[in-house]
Design an enzyme around this catalytic site. Structure first.
Site, PDB file in Angstrom:
ATOM      1  CE  LYS A 173      -3.445   2.781   0.197  1.00  9.37           C
ATOM      2  NZ  LYS A 173      -4.520   2.597   1.452  1.00  9.37           N
ATOM      3  CE  LYS A 241      -1.730   7.805   7.703  1.00  5.29           C
ATOM      4  NZ  LYS A 241      -2.258   6.522   7.287  1.00  5.29           N
TER       5      LYS A 241
END
Length: 282
Positions: A173, A241
């Site tokens: 991811k 993030k």
């Protein structure tokens, strides 16, 4: 599998439509979220609202998590009324959050000590794909655990695959989201360049969408730019993030370093807007 009780923690922009897919498929779904408004909305759709993480975990057979970051995961597992306080023998924990591979390995080990199974299974796709059950699931963990949960992934998305051991799902991811940032910044730079020379965003996007460079992502984000609409489908601060997590895992490449720098510079002013607000930073 239909007789299994399903739990869902995290009812944000992604958690609501994803847990809703399981409800529509006929599963009994128990939910827990920080927002009373979000939990009550899910109750109107047929979910059972649990008063605490501990109560929820003790009730269900399979527990999904979709929360923001490592700090949230740590609290959900380790607090006095957290997951690890429950009776976990035989339960399966599926962490669909985009968090660090390290925290997934830590929680998987703690769950194993208590007799539970664990997968990390983040998704590619945003709110629209969650609403249409077209997410792509990338899982890390044991093959037998993945195969047992795979039918549920089939309800949430269009495809799923086992990438490797615990943490591998999130590594995949982070790779995908690095490409997402690179594509977003590339699109923003091209439109800015065109506008500097009197070529409208509409004309640039018409060329892109009708040519070899066209994609669903380009079309969706191009429309947001054209309409000056930066309401977040995926907030810029969340992608930032993820880029920090990728850097922590060793990302060190020319384009990777560039987007990390640009998105971090944009976070303070545009963090709560859609990721394509990187155009405004540029």
């Amino acid at each position: 599998m239909k007789n299994k009780k399903i739990g869902w923690i995290g009812l944000g922009k992604m958690g609501q439509p994803m847990s809703g897919q399981l409800l529509k498929a006929g599963y009994q779904v128990y939910v827990y979220g920080r927002s009373e408004q979000d939990t009550q909305l899910m109750a109107t759709k047929g979910a059972v609202v649990s008063p605490s993480v501990l109560t929820l975990t003790n009730t269900v057979d399979v527990l999904f998590l979709m929360v923001t970051d490592d700090l949230a995961i740590d609290d959900i597992f380790k607090s006095e009324t957290g997951i690890l306080s429950a009776e976990l023998t035989g339960k399966t924990i599926v962490n669909m959050s985009t968090v660090s591979p390290a925290i997934n390995r830590e929680m998987a080990a703690l769950c194993k000590e208590k007799g539970a199974f664990y997968l990390d299974a983040p998704v590619s796709g945003s709110v629209k794909q969650a609403e249409e059950a077209k997410l792509v699931v990338m899982a890390g963990g044991e093959e037998s655990v993945y195969e047992n949960i795979k039918p549920l992934f089939g309800i949430l998305g269009s495809s799923s695959s086992l990438i490797g051991e615990i943490g591998a799902g999130n590594l995949a991811k982070l790779s995908i989201n690095t490409l997402l940032a690179i594509e977003a910044q590339g699109l923003a730079e091209v439109i800015n360049f065109g506008e500097q020379h009197g070529i409208s965003a509409e004309k640039i996007m018409s060329i892109i969408n009708n040519g070899a460079l066209g994609s669903i992502f380009m079309k969706l984000k191009g429309e947001l730019i054209i309409n000056d609409n930066y309401n977040p489908a995926f907030a810029l601060k969340l992608l930032t993030k993820d880029l920090r997590l990728a850097k922590a895992e060793g990302l060190d490449s020319p384009l990777g370093n560039t987007v990390c720098k640009t998105f971090q510079e944009a976070e303070a002013e545009f963090g709560n807007e859609d990721l394509i607000a990187i155009k405004k930073q540029l």
